[in-house]
Design a protein around this motif. Structure first.
Motif, short mmCIF file in Angstrom:
data_model
loop_
_atom_site.label_atom_id
_atom_site.label_comp_id
_atom_site.label_asym_id
_atom_site.label_seq_id
_atom_site.Cartn_x
_atom_site.Cartn_y
_atom_site.Cartn_z
N GLY A 290 0.42 -0.84 0.37
CA GLY A 290 0.23 -0.31 -0.18
C GLY A 290 0.91 1.02 0.49
O GLY A 290 0.51 1.85 -0.34
N GLY A 291 1.54 1.01 0.76
CA GLY A 291 2.72 2.74 0.83
C GLY A 291 3.76 2.98 -0.16
O GLY A 291 3.45 4.28 -0.77
N ARG A 292 4.07 1.98 -0.91
CA ARG A 292 4.51 2.01 -1.83
C ARG A 292 3.47 2.65 -3.15
O ARG A 292 3.88 3.12 -4.12
CB ARG A 292 5.54 0.82 -3.09
N LEU A 293 2.76 1.90 -3.19
CA LEU A 293 1.46 2.12 -4.31
C LEU A 293 1.31 3.47 -4.03
O LEU A 293 0.47 4.37 -5.15
CB LEU A 293 0.58 1.30 -4.00
N ALA A 294 0.87 3.73 -2.78
CA ALA A 294 0.22 5.84 -3.08
C ALA A 294 1.37 6.27 -3.63
O ALA A 294 1.12 7.41 -4.11
CB ALA A 294 -0.19 5.66 -1.53
N LYS A 295 2.64 6.34 -2.85
CA LYS A 295 4.04 6.61 -3.21
C LYS A 295 4.28 7.14 -4.28
O LYS A 295 3.94 8.38 -5.68
CB LYS A 295 5.09 6.41 -2.47
N LEU A 296 4.30 5.72 -5.53
CA LEU A 296 4.25 6.17 -6.92
C LEU A 296 2.96 6.92 -7.46
O LEU A 296 3.10 7.07 -8.04
CB LEU A 296 4.17 4.97 -7.17
N GLY A 297 2.05 6.03 -7.34
CA GLY A 297 0.09 6.76 -7.84
C GLY A 297 0.59 8.11 -7.44
O GLY A 297 0.45 9.34 -8.75
N PHE A 298 0.62 8.27 -6.22
CA PHE A 298 0.31 10.58 -6.24
C PHE A 298 1.39 11.19 -7.38
O PHE A 298 1.51 12.33 -7.42
CB PHE A 298 0.33 10.97 -4.91
N ALA A 299 2.87 10.38 -7.21
CA ALA A 299 4.51 11.50 -7.82
C ALA A 299 3.58 10.92 -9.44
O ALA A 299 3.72 12.02 -10.03
CB ALA A 299 5.62 10.33 -7.62
N ILE A 300 2.64 9.81 -10.11
CA ILE A 300 2.51 10.02 -11.13
C ILE A 300 1.05 10.99 -11.27
O ILE A 300 1.48 11.70 -12.43
CB ILE A 300 2.14 8.48 -11.91
N LEU A 301 0.07 10.85 -10.85
CA LEU A 301 -1.13 11.50 -10.74
C LEU A 301 -1.46 13.17 -10.53
O LEU A 301 -2.18 13.36 -11.22
CB LEU A 301 -1.75 10.45 -10.22
N LEU B 97 6.96 -3.02 -27.59
CA LEU B 97 7.14 -3.55 -26.95
C LEU B 97 8.09 -2.14 -25.76
O LEU B 97 8.19 -2.76 -24.64
CB LEU B 97 8.31 -4.44 -27.28
N THR B 98 8.41 -1.34 -26.32
CA THR B 98 8.33 -0.06 -25.79
C THR B 98 7.76 0.60 -25.05
O THR B 98 8.81 0.55 -23.54
CB THR B 98 9.07 0.94 -26.64
N ASN B 99 7.04 0.83 -25.37
CA ASN B 99 5.99 1.07 -24.07
C ASN B 99 5.44 -0.07 -23.35
O ASN B 99 4.97 0.56 -22.10
CB ASN B 99 4.53 2.02 -25.30
N VAL B 100 4.81 -0.98 -23.56
CA VAL B 100 4.92 -2.34 -22.39
C VAL B 100 5.78 -2.10 -21.41
O VAL B 100 5.11 -2.36 -20.45
CB VAL B 100 4.30 -3.55 -23.54
N ILE B 101 7.52 -1.44 -22.30
CA ILE B 101 7.84 -1.75 -20.88
C ILE B 101 8.36 0.03 -19.56
O ILE B 101 7.96 -0.92 -18.51
CB ILE B 101 9.36 -2.60 -21.61
N TRP B 102 8.10 0.60 -20.58
CA TRP B 102 8.02 1.42 -20.08
C TRP B 102 6.79 1.74 -18.72
O TRP B 102 6.36 2.33 -18.10
CB TRP B 102 7.83 2.58 -20.95
N GLY B 103 5.53 1.00 -19.48
CA GLY B 103 4.44 0.70 -19.16
C GLY B 103 4.80 0.10 -17.40
O GLY B 103 4.77 0.10 -16.35
N LEU B 104 5.72 -1.14 -17.64
CA LEU B 104 6.24 -1.97 -16.51
C LEU B 104 6.72 -1.36 -15.60
O LEU B 104 7.70 -2.28 -14.41
CB LEU B 104 6.76 -3.42 -17.39
N THR B 105 7.37 -0.36 -15.99
CA THR B 105 8.82 0.25 -15.35
C THR B 105 8.41 1.23 -14.37
O THR B 105 9.25 1.65 -13.42
CB THR B 105 9.98 0.29 -15.56
N LEU B 106 7.76 2.69 -15.26
CA LEU B 106 8.31 4.14 -14.97
C LEU B 106 6.80 4.12 -14.89
O LEU B 106 6.55 5.03 -13.98
CB LEU B 106 8.77 4.59 -15.68
N SER B 107 5.51 4.23 -15.72
CA SER B 107 5.01 4.70 -15.97
C SER B 107 3.55 4.12 -17.15
O SER B 107 4.20 4.06 -17.62
CB SER B 107 4.98 6.30 -16.56
#
Lengths: 259, 277
Positions: A59-70, B128-138
């Motif tokens: 939960g903690g990591r999810l919230a941190k990552l999610g809020f940073a992106i959103l 696959l670039t965007n699949v991996i981007w989705g898996l790792t960063l955003s």
């Protein structure tokens, strides 16, 4: 940057078959995008994502990552659409020539709730699913092993690539490359970095291809899994009901005329 | 459509692959036409339409079908090269973001592979670039997978037409690719993200909407402002990298030999990239 976000933990969510989690994720996204009310996404977050996050212990990591992106996306969405939504008529608040419209805010709420659901659900999936397990499970189900090779190989390559890029940048700076000020200086710093990086990485490819060909990589025969991914009958049944739910979510609003 | 990469190999699933590629392309085109021609007014009035589901679903399904139809045509040498290209996309994209440049430059690897191994390889690298981007960063990158697929296809055909033979032709091909990429990606920005894919781009979308554009019109115009420039720069970088690669390496690709991607003689190395390597 770690090459994946996966958190290694023992939890019921981690133990689920990766395909079950993938099917659930896809169904959730279809339902949220198909039923055109913002509270559907709200229910999905509260009733599915939050409990799953708590059970998984991420939960903690999810919230941190999610809020940073959103946070930036949602802020921009409400400001831009609240002020300039083309269908906006009723002004909620007006000052000079600027007006925030109810329609604009409602539109932003509809879009924003779906994005929140999409981002949190996908991050939770990535946090709790090891990419290797997911790829072997999908390959068992007939996905080309070439996809698995490319994805897992890339995940291993990215850290090596960054190390090499850092090394080249340091070496170029040592021989006098100045990362200049302004746009031109920064663009100028790109080429001395890129050329050796690409040359080095691509010349490795040749030997790898020969080694792979010698081990039957190009064969189209069906592979046997070395480490089978655990699965249960309950999950199998669950996976077959999920597409039905997704189709129902698409068809129901059309049939009942809720659009 | 992509039948040129493996002329020697006898492919047992050739018909199936051709059908997958054809259906995938059809789905993408139909999705775009439906979203643009079908219901522009409804979306402008309320958020209760299913346009976002159609945008995300149609594009993702189309991209997956294209990739599934393309991957079996690729020889092992190309498969081994694709992870390097994807890592290049992601790492350079990150560096550019850190340097604070107002462009993305996240498709160098896609264009490079497409120029060396053809459109089918470009398609696989792109998705696959965007699949991996989705898996790792955003996960935000995932709905945009189709854009990288289009870039891969366009770059591959640009290479076949000889656009990488001369330094001044590559930016032109990049500019055209950028226009197509902007048009294709606009419905995703509009219907899935409401125009808010980032701070700067969101402000531009807002400005166009304030001038009286619809959401789709505003995201299309915003894309047309940034994408052609971005892809022109990307294609220029790729043509410089290709010139710096040893001729022995380049001529090993059947695609390069068949379509004489670099002409008879290799393009001359500029003083800039010479000092770089």
């Amino acid at each position: 940057m770690a090459s994946t976000l996966y958190v290694d933990r023992e939890s019921p969510v981690h133990r689920l078959n990766p395909v079950t989690k993938l099917v659930t994720l896809l169904t959730l996204i279809v339902v949220v995008f198909a039923i055109p009310f913002w509270w559907v996404a709200g229910i999905a977050v509260v009733a599915v994502i939050v409990p799953a996050a708590v059970v998984s212990g991420c939960g903690g990591r999810l919230a941190k990552l999610g809020f940073a992106i959103l946070t930036p996306i949602i802020l921009v969405l409400f400001i831009v659409q609240g002020l300039t939504f083309p269908g906006g008529k009723t002004a909620l608040w007006e000052w000079g020539g600027i007006a925030i419209t109810t329609e604009g805010l409602y539109f932003a709420l509809g879009i924003g709730s779906r994005i929140i659901c999409l981002v949190f659900a996908s991050i939770l999936f990535v946090l709790t699913t090891h990419p290797g397990d997911l790829l072997s499970a999908l390959t068992e189900r007939g996905m080309s092993p070439k996809f698995s090779y490319i994805i897992s190989s890339t995940l291993q390559l990215i850290p090596a690539f960054q190390d090499r890029a850092d090394g080249i940048l340091l070496a170029q700076q040592a021989r006098g490359l100045a990362i200049g000020k302004g746009l031109r200086g920064r663009v100028g710093a790109m080429m001395p970095l890129l050329a050796p990086l690409v040359l080095g990485m691509f010349t490795d490819v040749e030997e790898r291809a020969t080694a792979m060909e010698a081990r039957g990589f190009g064969s189209t025969a069906r592979r046997t899994a070395l480490t089978p991914v655990p699965d249960t009958t309950a999950q199998r049944v669950f996976r077959w009901t999920m597409p039905v739910v997704a189709v129902a979510a698409i068809v129901l609003p059309i049939v009942t005329g809720a659009l | 459509m992509f039948s040129t990469t493996t002329t020697k190999n006898v492919d047992p699933n050739r018909l199936r692959n051709t059908i997958l590629v054809a259906v995938g392309s059809l789905v993408i085109v139909a999705t775009y036409l439906y979203l643009v021609v079908g219901q522009p007014t409804e979306v402008a009035e309320s958020s209760t339409s299913q346009a976002s589901l159609i945008a995300i679903g149609g594009y993702v399904i189309g991209a997956i079908l294209l990739a599934a139809g393309s991957i079996h045509r690729l020889p092992t040498a190309t498969i081994a090269m694709i992870p390097v290209a994807i890592a290049l996309n992601i790492v350079v994209g990150q560096i550019v973001a850190v340097l604070g440049l107002p462009v993305y430059i996240d498709s160098i690897g896609t264009v490079l592979v497409a120029a060396l191994a053809g459109p089918a390889a470009g398609v696989v690298t792109g998705i696959l670039t965007n699949v991996i981007w989705g898996l790792t960063l955003s996960p935000i990158a995932l709905p945009f997978a189709v854009v990288q697929v289009i870039i891969g296809v366009m770059a591959g055909y640009a290479a076949r037409m000889g656009m990488f033979r001369r330094f001044y032709l590559a930016p032109v091909a990049g500019f055209v690719t950028g226009i197509v990429a902007a048009v294709i990606s606009a419905p995703i920005s509009a219907f899935v993200f409401g125009g808010a894919t980032g701070g700067g781009t969101g402000a531009i979308v807002g400005a166009f909407q304030a001038m009286g554009q619809s959401i789709l019109g505003a995201t299309t115009l915003q894309g047309l402002l940034s994408d052609p420039l971005d892809k022109a720069i990307t294609f220029t970088i790729v043509v410089l990298i290709l010139a710096a690669l040893p001729n022995r390496f380049r001529q090993r690709f059947p695609f390069v030999r068949q379509y004489r991607v670099f002409g008879k003689a290799a393009p001359t190395v500029t003083s800039k990239s010479e000092s770089a390597s």
